[in-house]
Design a protein around this motif. Structure first.
Motif, short mmCIF file in Angstrom:
data_model
loop_
_atom_site.label_atom_id
_atom_site.label_comp_id
_atom_site.label_asym_id
_atom_site.label_seq_id
_atom_site.Cartn_x
_atom_site.Cartn_y
_atom_site.Cartn_z
N GLU A 51 -0.47 -1.85 18.81
CA GLU A 51 -0.42 -0.96 19.97
C GLU A 51 -1.24 0.31 19.77
OE1 GLU A 51 3.56 -0.32 21.36
OE2 GLU A 51 4.09 -2.41 21.05
N SER A 52 -1.93 0.43 18.63
CA SER A 52 -2.74 1.60 18.31
C SER A 52 -4.21 1.23 18.44
CB SER A 52 -2.48 2.07 16.88
OG SER A 52 -1.11 2.27 16.65
N SER A 53 -4.91 1.87 19.35
CA SER A 53 -6.33 1.55 19.53
C SER A 53 -7.16 2.25 18.47
CB SER A 53 -6.78 1.94 20.94
OG SER A 53 -6.55 3.31 21.19
N LEU A 54 -8.33 1.70 18.19
CA LEU A 54 -9.15 2.12 17.08
C LEU A 54 -10.62 2.07 17.46
CD1 LEU A 54 -9.34 2.68 13.95
CD2 LEU A 54 -9.34 0.19 13.66
N ALA A 55 -11.39 3.01 16.89
CA ALA A 55 -12.85 3.02 17.08
C ALA A 55 -13.50 3.59 15.84
CB ALA A 55 -13.22 3.87 18.30
N GLY A 56 -14.77 3.27 15.68
CA GLY A 56 -15.60 3.88 14.65
C GLY A 56 -16.64 4.73 15.35
N LEU A 64 -16.15 -0.34 9.30
CA LEU A 64 -14.82 -0.13 8.73
C LEU A 64 -13.74 -0.35 9.78
CD1 LEU A 64 -15.50 3.03 6.52
CD2 LEU A 64 -15.04 0.69 5.71
N ALA A 65 -13.98 0.14 11.00
CA ALA A 65 -13.00 -0.04 12.08
C ALA A 65 -12.79 -1.52 12.40
CB ALA A 65 -13.44 0.73 13.32
N GLU A 66 -13.86 -2.28 12.38
CA GLU A 66 -13.73 -3.72 12.64
C GLU A 66 -12.87 -4.38 11.57
OE1 GLU A 66 -17.74 -5.16 12.94
OE2 GLU A 66 -18.05 -4.18 14.88
N ARG A 67 -13.07 -4.01 10.32
CA ARG A 67 -12.27 -4.56 9.22
C ARG A 67 -10.81 -4.14 9.36
NH1 ARG A 67 -10.81 -2.60 4.63
NH2 ARG A 67 -12.23 -0.86 4.59
N ILE A 68 -10.58 -2.86 9.68
CA ILE A 68 -9.21 -2.36 9.84
C ILE A 68 -8.52 -3.03 11.03
CG2 ILE A 68 -7.85 -0.31 10.45
CD1 ILE A 68 -9.95 1.30 8.82
N ALA A 69 -9.27 -3.28 12.09
CA ALA A 69 -8.70 -3.94 13.27
C ALA A 69 -8.14 -5.31 12.90
CB ALA A 69 -9.74 -4.06 14.37
N ILE A 70 -8.83 -6.02 12.03
CA ILE A 70 -8.33 -7.32 11.57
C ILE A 70 -7.07 -7.13 10.73
CG2 ILE A 70 -8.85 -9.30 10.09
CD1 ILE A 70 -11.83 -8.90 11.00
N LEU A 71 -7.09 -6.14 9.85
CA LEU A 71 -5.96 -5.85 8.96
C LEU A 71 -4.70 -5.45 9.75
CD1 LEU A 71 -4.99 -5.21 5.95
CD2 LEU A 71 -5.74 -2.86 6.45
N THR A 72 -4.88 -4.62 10.78
CA THR A 72 -3.73 -4.05 11.50
C THR A 72 -3.48 -4.66 12.87
OG1 THR A 72 -5.11 -2.32 12.49
CG2 THR A 72 -4.06 -1.82 10.35
N SER A 74 -5.13 -3.95 15.42
CA SER A 74 -5.37 -2.88 16.40
C SER A 74 -6.55 -3.25 17.28
CB SER A 74 -5.69 -1.56 15.69
OG SER A 74 -4.61 -1.16 14.90
N PRO A 75 -6.43 -3.01 18.58
CA PRO A 75 -7.57 -3.30 19.46
C PRO A 75 -8.69 -2.28 19.27
CG PRO A 75 -5.77 -2.36 20.72
CD PRO A 75 -5.26 -2.55 19.32
N PRO A 80 -13.99 7.43 22.96
CA PRO A 80 -13.26 8.42 23.78
C PRO A 80 -11.86 7.98 24.21
CG PRO A 80 -15.51 8.17 24.57
CD PRO A 80 -15.25 7.05 23.59
N GLU A 81 -11.57 6.67 24.06
CA GLU A 81 -10.27 6.13 24.47
C GLU A 81 -9.35 5.85 23.29
OE1 GLU A 81 -11.14 2.55 26.67
OE2 GLU A 81 -12.81 3.54 27.70
N ALA A 82 -9.84 6.00 22.07
CA ALA A 82 -9.11 5.53 20.88
C ALA A 82 -8.01 6.47 20.43
CB ALA A 82 -10.10 5.32 19.73
N ASP A 83 -6.93 5.86 19.94
CA ASP A 83 -5.85 6.61 19.30
C ASP A 83 -6.30 7.10 17.92
OD1 ASP A 83 -3.93 6.10 21.37
OD2 ASP A 83 -3.64 4.09 20.54
#
Length: 189
Positions: A51-56, A64-72, A74-75, A80-83
């Protein structure tokens, strides 16, 4: 395995909360991750979920954000929209001004930067930090953030409770936080 992971996440969370409650102080990570990216994984695993959005923000950060998105789970969304926003460059190139800062009705609907920097020091800086959790004032030094970026951070956080929160992670797997309640003074004031 799950119990060990849960204990590690609890220790990491306590470290994050200690850093946030004492702005400008430097904290080591529990279980001593060996790289800055491992520290980032520990923070992400503790704070982010589906439920936590992510961006690099920059090219390396997007990877790194793409890797973390897989780990967590996170979408990934536009920054400008990211948590949570990962930054690896010494500047946000003015983009800190375009992050979510909340609203009067929802001041916690804000972005948190996960900023990878070179080194963190509790003193020796040129900007004064004041606010909750700081006895008097501190002058922390963050190597890997260009000086003009502090003006953008000060501007973005000038309307507390609106603003952004930042976790700095350095090459020595140390962390420092600056919550949006902290006031930065110096240089161009």
């Amino acid at each position: 395995m799950v119990r060990t992971q849960t204990i590690r996440e609890h220790r990491t969370f306590r470290t994050l909360m200690e850093a946030m409650s004492r702005p400008g102080t430097v904290h080591g990570f529990p279980d001593s991750p060996s790289t800055r990216e491992a520290c980032l994984d520990a923070v992400a695993g503790c704070l982010l979920d589906s439920e936590s959005s992510l961006a690099g923000l920059d090219a390396e950060a997007k990877g790194l954000a793409e890797r973390i998105a897989i780990l967590t789970r996170s979408p990934l969304v536009p920054f400008p929209e990211a948590d949570f926003v990962v930054v690896t460059e010494s500047s946000t190139a003015g983009n800190a001004r375009h992050l979510r800062t909340g609203s009067p009705d929802w001041p916690d609907a804000t972005s948190t930067l996960l900023w990878l920097v070179d080194e963190l020091h509790p003193s020796g800086g040129t900007r004064t930090w004041k606010g909750p959790g700081i006895l008097g004032e501190v002058l922390p030094r963050v190597l890997g953030v260009i000086d003009s970026e502090w003006d953008d951070i000060r501007l973005v956080n000038s309307s507390y409770p609106l603003g952004i929160d930042i976790f700095f992670l350095d090459r020595n797997c140390q962390i420092m936080a600056i919550p949006r309640s902290t006031r930065i003074q110096g240089a161009t004031e």
